[in-house]
Design a protein around this motif. Structure first.
Motif, short mmCIF file in Angstrom:
data_model
loop_
_atom_site.label_atom_id
_atom_site.label_comp_id
_atom_site.label_asym_id
_atom_site.label_seq_id
_atom_site.Cartn_x
_atom_site.Cartn_y
_atom_site.Cartn_z
N ILE A 248 -42.17 15.87 0.74
CA ILE A 248 -41.65 15.32 -0.51
C ILE A 248 -41.66 13.80 -0.45
O ILE A 248 -42.02 13.12 -1.41
CB ILE A 248 -40.21 15.82 -0.75
N SER B 124 -43.55 12.02 -3.42
CA SER B 124 -42.76 11.62 -4.58
C SER B 124 -42.17 10.23 -4.47
O SER B 124 -41.65 9.72 -5.44
CB SER B 124 -41.62 12.62 -4.78
N LYS B 125 -42.21 9.63 -3.34
CA LYS B 125 -41.61 8.31 -3.13
C LYS B 125 -40.08 8.34 -3.22
O LYS B 125 -39.43 7.30 -3.26
CB LYS B 125 -42.14 7.26 -4.12
N TYR B 126 -39.53 9.51 -3.31
CA TYR B 126 -38.07 9.61 -3.23
C TYR B 126 -37.64 9.35 -1.78
O TYR B 126 -38.39 9.66 -0.83
CB TYR B 126 -37.61 11.01 -3.60
N THR B 127 -36.45 8.83 -1.63
CA THR B 127 -35.79 8.85 -0.33
C THR B 127 -34.93 10.10 -0.28
O THR B 127 -34.06 10.27 -1.12
CB THR B 127 -34.89 7.60 -0.16
N ILE B 128 -35.20 10.96 0.65
CA ILE B 128 -34.46 12.23 0.69
C ILE B 128 -33.28 12.10 1.63
O ILE B 128 -33.42 11.67 2.78
CB ILE B 128 -35.38 13.38 1.15
#
Lengths: 141, 141
Positions: free
Chosen positions: B102, B106-110
DNA sequence: ATAACTGCAAACGTTTTGCCAGCAT
DNA sequence: ATGCTGGCAAAACGTTTGCAGTTAT
Protein backbone atom coordinates in the motif's frame (compact mmCIF):
# COMPACT_ATOMS: atom_id res chain seq x y z
CA UNK A 1 -5.40 9.48 38.55
CA UNK A 2 -8.52 10.57 40.36
CA UNK A 3 -10.94 8.29 42.14
CA UNK A 4 -13.35 8.47 39.22
CA UNK A 5 -10.68 7.67 36.67
CA UNK A 6 -9.44 4.78 38.75
CA UNK A 7 -12.90 3.29 39.08
CA UNK A 8 -13.60 3.75 35.37
CA UNK A 9 -10.41 1.93 34.47
CA UNK A 10 -11.10 -0.84 36.96
CA UNK A 11 -14.58 -1.35 35.59
CA UNK A 12 -13.42 -1.46 31.98
CA UNK A 13 -10.80 -4.00 32.99
CA UNK A 14 -13.43 -6.07 34.73
CA UNK A 15 -15.75 -6.07 31.74
CA UNK A 16 -14.57 -8.37 29.04
CA UNK A 17 -17.47 -7.41 26.83
CA UNK A 18 -15.96 -4.43 25.01
CA UNK A 19 -18.43 -2.08 26.63
CA UNK A 20 -19.89 1.08 25.20
CA UNK A 21 -19.48 4.34 27.09
CA UNK A 22 -22.96 3.96 28.43
CA UNK A 23 -22.30 0.49 29.74
CA UNK A 24 -19.21 1.73 31.51
CA UNK A 25 -21.26 4.57 32.94
CA UNK A 26 -23.82 2.14 34.34
CA UNK A 27 -21.13 -0.02 35.90
CA UNK A 28 -19.29 2.92 37.41
CA UNK A 29 -22.49 4.39 38.76
CA UNK A 30 -22.95 1.38 41.01
CA UNK A 31 -19.82 2.39 42.83
CA UNK A 32 -19.95 6.16 42.35
CA UNK A 33 -23.64 6.99 42.09
CA UNK A 34 -23.06 10.68 41.42
CA UNK A 35 -20.65 10.27 38.54
CA UNK A 36 -21.73 11.94 35.32
CA UNK A 37 -21.72 10.58 31.81
CA UNK A 38 -19.52 13.46 30.74
CA UNK A 39 -16.87 12.41 33.22
CA UNK A 40 -17.01 8.87 31.91
CA UNK A 41 -16.53 10.03 28.33
CA UNK A 42 -13.74 12.39 29.32
CA UNK A 43 -11.89 9.72 31.24
CA UNK A 44 -12.35 7.00 28.66
CA UNK A 45 -10.76 9.40 26.24
CA UNK A 46 -7.87 10.21 28.57
CA UNK A 47 -7.32 6.55 29.41
CA UNK A 48 -7.18 5.61 25.76
CA UNK A 49 -4.75 8.41 24.99
CA UNK A 50 -2.54 7.28 27.85
CA UNK A 51 -2.67 3.75 26.51
CA UNK A 52 -4.54 2.11 29.36
CA UNK A 53 -7.43 1.11 27.14
CA UNK A 54 -8.25 1.15 23.48
CA UNK A 55 -11.08 2.63 21.53
CA UNK A 56 -12.44 0.14 19.06
CA UNK A 57 -12.80 1.46 15.54
CA UNK A 58 -12.77 5.19 15.58
CA UNK A 59 -11.90 5.29 11.90
CA UNK A 60 -15.19 6.62 10.56
CA UNK A 61 -16.78 9.46 12.46
CA UNK A 62 -19.34 9.66 9.68
CA UNK A 63 -20.89 7.04 7.53
CA UNK A 64 -19.46 6.84 4.03
CA UNK A 65 -20.81 5.36 0.85
CA UNK A 66 -19.16 3.50 -1.97
CA UNK A 67 -20.66 2.70 -5.33
CA UNK A 68 -18.16 -0.12 -5.76
CA UNK A 69 -19.91 -3.07 -4.16
CA UNK A 70 -17.15 -5.55 -4.95
CA UNK A 71 -15.00 -6.79 -2.10
CA UNK A 72 -12.10 -4.44 -1.74
CA UNK A 73 -10.22 -2.63 0.97
CA UNK A 74 -9.70 0.96 2.01
CA UNK A 75 -7.05 3.23 3.41
CA UNK A 76 -8.41 5.91 5.71
CA UNK A 77 -6.59 9.13 6.49
CA UNK A 78 -6.60 9.66 10.24
CA UNK A 79 -6.32 13.42 9.87
CA UNK A 80 -8.79 14.44 7.18
CA UNK A 81 -10.91 11.30 6.98
CA UNK A 82 -10.30 10.80 3.28
CA UNK A 83 -10.90 7.24 2.10
CA UNK A 84 -9.13 5.63 -0.84
CA UNK A 85 -9.33 2.24 -2.40
CA UNK A 86 -6.42 -0.12 -2.17
CA UNK A 87 -5.73 -1.42 -5.64
CA UNK A 88 -4.98 -4.94 -4.51
CA UNK A 89 -6.88 -8.13 -4.53
CA UNK A 90 -7.92 -9.18 -1.06
CA UNK A 91 -5.70 -11.97 0.32
CA UNK A 92 -8.74 -14.15 0.07
CA UNK A 93 -7.14 -17.46 0.99
CA UNK A 94 -5.70 -16.22 4.24
CA UNK A 95 -8.93 -14.53 5.24
CA UNK A 96 -11.09 -17.49 4.33
CA UNK A 97 -8.76 -19.64 6.39
CA UNK A 98 -9.11 -17.25 9.33
CA UNK A 99 -12.88 -17.21 9.00
CA UNK A 100 -12.97 -20.98 9.19
CA UNK A 101 -10.91 -21.02 12.34
CA UNK A 102 -13.14 -18.39 13.91
CA UNK A 103 -16.23 -20.41 13.18
CA UNK A 104 -14.68 -23.45 14.83
CA UNK A 105 -13.61 -21.67 17.96
CA UNK A 106 -16.14 -18.94 18.61
CA UNK A 107 -19.41 -20.46 17.37
CA UNK A 108 -20.10 -17.24 15.53
CA UNK A 109 -21.59 -17.41 12.07
CA UNK A 110 -19.25 -15.34 9.98
CA UNK A 111 -20.84 -13.34 7.20
CA UNK A 112 -17.97 -11.13 6.17
CA UNK A 113 -15.14 -8.98 7.33
CA UNK A 114 -13.72 -5.49 7.21
CA UNK A 115 -10.08 -4.84 6.67
CA UNK A 116 -9.00 -1.24 6.56
CA UNK A 117 -5.66 0.44 6.79
CA UNK A 118 -5.22 3.63 8.77
CA UNK A 119 -2.67 6.28 8.07
CA UNK A 120 -1.95 9.65 6.60
CA UNK A 121 -2.91 10.62 3.09
CA UNK A 122 -0.24 12.29 0.95
CA UNK A 123 -1.75 15.76 1.48
CA UNK A 124 -1.97 15.53 5.27
CA UNK A 125 1.41 13.87 5.42
CA UNK A 126 3.06 16.89 3.81
CA UNK A 127 1.07 19.75 5.24
CA UNK A 128 3.01 22.28 7.28
CA UNK A 129 6.13 20.14 7.08
CA UNK A 130 5.54 18.59 10.45
CA UNK A 131 7.43 15.49 11.41
CA UNK A 132 5.68 12.18 11.46
CA UNK A 133 5.91 12.10 15.21
CA UNK A 134 4.17 15.44 15.51
CA UNK A 135 1.47 14.24 13.15
CA UNK A 136 0.82 11.24 15.30
CA UNK A 137 0.64 13.42 18.38
CA UNK A 138 -1.84 15.63 16.57
CA UNK A 139 -4.01 12.67 15.73
CA UNK A 140 -4.07 11.62 19.35
CA UNK A 141 -4.97 15.06 20.67
CA UNK B 1 -36.69 4.14 -8.82
CA UNK B 2 -37.78 7.72 -8.44
CA UNK B 3 -36.05 10.71 -9.93
CA UNK B 4 -34.43 11.57 -6.60
CA UNK B 5 -33.19 8.05 -6.03
CA UNK B 6 -31.81 7.91 -9.54
CA UNK B 7 -29.92 11.18 -9.14
CA UNK B 8 -28.56 10.13 -5.76
CA UNK B 9 -27.25 6.89 -7.22
CA UNK B 10 -25.76 8.67 -10.22
CA UNK B 11 -23.98 11.15 -8.02
CA UNK B 12 -22.56 8.50 -5.73
CA UNK B 13 -21.33 6.65 -8.79
CA UNK B 14 -19.71 9.80 -10.10
CA UNK B 15 -17.92 10.53 -6.84
CA UNK B 16 -14.97 8.27 -6.34
CA UNK B 17 -14.23 9.82 -2.98
CA UNK B 18 -16.35 7.59 -0.74
CA UNK B 19 -18.59 10.53 0.14
CA UNK B 20 -20.42 11.16 3.38
CA UNK B 21 -24.19 11.61 3.31
CA UNK B 22 -23.71 15.34 3.48
CA UNK B 23 -21.39 15.38 0.51
CA UNK B 24 -23.91 13.40 -1.48
CA UNK B 25 -26.60 15.84 -0.39
CA UNK B 26 -24.54 18.79 -1.63
CA UNK B 27 -23.90 17.12 -4.98
CA UNK B 28 -27.53 16.14 -5.45
CA UNK B 29 -28.73 19.59 -4.51
CA UNK B 30 -26.97 21.06 -7.51
CA UNK B 31 -29.32 19.08 -9.70
CA UNK B 32 -32.37 18.93 -7.45
CA UNK B 33 -32.25 22.08 -5.35
CA UNK B 34 -35.33 21.21 -3.31
CA UNK B 35 -34.18 17.78 -2.21
CA UNK B 36 -33.98 17.28 1.55
CA UNK B 37 -31.24 15.71 3.61
CA UNK B 38 -33.74 13.22 4.96
CA UNK B 39 -34.48 11.99 1.47
CA UNK B 40 -30.79 11.55 0.79
CA UNK B 41 -30.34 9.49 3.94
CA UNK B 42 -33.42 7.42 3.22
CA UNK B 43 -32.34 6.68 -0.32
CA UNK B 44 -28.73 5.95 0.53
CA UNK B 45 -30.10 3.42 2.94
CA UNK B 46 -32.44 1.90 0.38
CA UNK B 47 -29.73 1.82 -2.28
CA UNK B 48 -27.35 0.05 0.04
CA UNK B 49 -29.99 -2.49 1.01
CA UNK B 50 -30.70 -3.14 -2.63
CA UNK B 51 -27.02 -3.63 -3.27
CA UNK B 52 -26.43 -0.65 -5.53
CA UNK B 53 -23.97 0.94 -3.13
CA UNK B 54 -22.24 -0.01 0.05
CA UNK B 55 -22.07 1.62 3.41
CA UNK B 56 -18.53 1.68 4.62
CA UNK B 57 -18.11 0.33 8.10
CA UNK B 58 -21.42 0.21 9.77
CA UNK B 59 -20.12 -2.25 12.33
CA UNK B 60 -19.94 0.04 15.34
CA UNK B 61 -22.87 2.39 15.85
CA UNK B 62 -21.31 3.26 19.17
CA UNK B 63 -17.76 3.57 20.31
CA UNK B 64 -16.51 0.62 22.30
CA UNK B 65 -13.64 0.24 24.69
CA UNK B 66 -11.20 -2.55 25.30
CA UNK B 67 -8.81 -2.89 28.20
CA UNK B 68 -6.67 -5.24 26.13
CA UNK B 69 -4.34 -2.91 24.27
CA UNK B 70 -2.43 -5.66 22.51
CA UNK B 71 -2.98 -6.16 18.79
CA UNK B 72 -5.84 -8.55 18.35
CA UNK B 73 -8.98 -8.93 16.30
CA UNK B 74 -12.69 -8.90 16.96
CA UNK B 75 -15.86 -10.56 15.78
CA UNK B 76 -18.89 -8.30 15.85
CA UNK B 77 -22.45 -9.57 16.00
CA UNK B 78 -24.49 -7.78 13.36
CA UNK B 79 -27.71 -8.26 15.31
CA UNK B 80 -26.93 -7.36 18.91
CA UNK B 81 -23.62 -5.57 18.48
CA UNK B 82 -21.76 -7.85 20.83
CA UNK B 83 -18.00 -7.86 20.32
CA UNK B 84 -15.76 -10.81 21.10
CA UNK B 85 -12.07 -11.35 20.80
CA UNK B 86 -10.73 -13.79 18.27
CA UNK B 87 -8.32 -16.07 20.02
CA UNK B 88 -5.84 -16.15 17.16
CA UNK B 89 -2.58 -14.46 16.49
CA UNK B 90 -2.88 -11.85 13.77
CA UNK B 91 -1.53 -13.09 10.41
CA UNK B 92 1.16 -10.52 10.84
CA UNK B 93 3.31 -11.45 7.88
CA UNK B 94 0.53 -11.16 5.35
CA UNK B 95 -0.66 -7.87 6.75
CA UNK B 96 2.81 -6.38 6.94
CA UNK B 97 3.30 -7.42 3.35
CA UNK B 98 0.05 -5.73 2.38
CA UNK B 99 0.99 -2.57 4.24
CA UNK B 100 4.25 -2.39 2.32
CA UNK B 101 2.48 -2.70 -0.98
CA UNK B 102 0.00 0.00 0.00
CA UNK B 103 2.79 2.39 0.89
CA UNK B 104 4.40 1.83 -2.47
CA UNK B 105 1.28 2.38 -4.48
CA UNK B 106 -0.82 4.89 -2.61
CA UNK B 107 1.74 7.21 -1.02
CA UNK B 108 -0.16 6.91 2.22
CA UNK B 109 1.80 6.60 5.42
CA UNK B 110 0.33 3.53 7.07
CA UNK B 111 0.12 3.60 10.83
CA UNK B 112 -2.01 0.56 11.47
CA UNK B 113 -5.00 -1.43 10.40
CA UNK B 114 -8.31 -2.79 11.56
CA UNK B 115 -9.46 -6.26 10.73
CA UNK B 116 -12.79 -7.32 12.07
CA UNK B 117 -15.12 -10.15 11.27
CA UNK B 118 -18.85 -9.63 11.06
CA UNK B 119 -21.45 -12.23 11.76
CA UNK B 120 -23.96 -13.61 14.20
CA UNK B 121 -23.13 -14.44 17.77
CA UNK B 122 -24.30 -17.85 19.07
CA UNK B 123 -27.24 -16.29 20.92
CA UNK B 124 -28.58 -14.29 17.99
CA UNK B 125 -27.91 -17.16 15.65
CA UNK B 126 -30.25 -19.37 17.62
CA UNK B 127 -32.93 -16.97 18.72
CA UNK B 128 -36.43 -17.75 17.53
CA UNK B 129 -35.15 -20.57 15.36
CA UNK B 130 -35.09 -18.43 12.26
CA UNK B 131 -33.17 -19.63 9.27
CA UNK B 132 -29.89 -18.04 8.43
CA UNK B 133 -31.43 -16.43 5.39
CA UNK B 134 -34.12 -14.82 7.49
CA UNK B 135 -31.51 -13.56 9.88
CA UNK B 136 -29.62 -11.92 7.08
CA UNK B 137 -32.81 -10.33 5.85
CA UNK B 138 -33.47 -9.07 9.36
CA UNK B 139 -30.01 -7.52 9.53
CA UNK B 140 -30.63 -5.69 6.30
CA UNK B 141 -34.00 -4.33 7.35
C1' DA C 1 -2.08 29.37 44.37
C1' DT C 2 -2.53 26.63 40.77
C1' DA C 3 -3.79 23.21 37.83
C1' DA C 4 -6.52 19.44 36.91
C1' DC C 5 -10.86 17.65 37.60
C1' DT C 6 -15.87 17.06 38.66
C1' DG C 7 -21.12 17.26 38.00
C1' DC C 8 -24.48 19.27 35.53
C1' DA C 9 -26.72 20.94 31.69
C1' DA C 10 -26.66 22.63 27.35
C1' DA C 11 -24.92 22.22 22.77
C1' DC C 12 -23.37 19.72 18.94
C1' DG C 13 -23.30 16.97 14.59
C1' DT C 14 -25.15 13.07 12.45
C1' DT C 15 -28.89 10.28 11.55
C1' DT C 16 -33.75 8.90 12.02
C1' DT C 17 -38.62 9.73 12.34
C1' DG C 18 -43.49 11.54 12.07
C1' DC C 19 -46.41 13.93 9.41
C1' DC C 20 -48.99 15.10 5.55
C1' DA C 21 -49.19 15.76 0.67
C1' DG C 22 -48.26 13.90 -3.92
C1' DC C 23 -47.36 10.29 -7.21
C1' DA C 24 -47.55 5.81 -9.19
C1' DT C 25 -49.57 1.33 -9.40
C1' DA D 1 -57.85 3.09 -3.38
C1' DT D 2 -53.50 1.70 -1.89
C1' DG D 3 -48.97 2.00 -0.91
C1' DC D 4 -44.46 3.96 -1.66
C1' DT D 5 -42.21 8.38 -1.69
C1' DG D 6 -41.00 13.26 -1.02
C1' DG D 7 -40.16 17.59 1.69
C1' DC D 8 -40.00 19.54 5.97
C1' DA D 9 -39.31 19.88 10.71
C1' DA D 10 -38.67 17.83 14.91
C1' DA D 11 -36.70 14.28 17.55
C1' DA D 12 -33.29 11.03 18.74
C1' DC D 13 -28.86 9.48 19.53
C1' DG D 14 -24.10 9.44 20.93
C1' DT D 15 -20.75 12.53 22.12
C1' DT D 16 -18.56 16.96 23.42
C1' DT D 17 -18.25 21.30 25.77
C1' DG D 18 -18.85 25.49 28.92
C1' DC D 19 -19.21 26.63 33.38
C1' DA D 20 -18.82 27.12 38.18
C1' DG D 21 -17.46 24.73 42.07
C1' DT D 22 -14.16 21.07 44.07
C1' DT D 23 -10.12 18.55 44.87
C1' DA D 24 -5.37 17.64 45.01
C1' DT D 25 -0.92 19.15 44.72
Amino acid sequence: MTQQRKVILEEVRKMHTHPTADEVYEAVRKRLPKVSLGTVYRNLDILSKEGYIRKIDQAYPQMRFDSNTEDHYHVVCMVCGRVDDIPFEPPKDELDELEKRIIQVSKYTILGHNLEFLGLCPVCRKSRGDSLEEKIKEINS
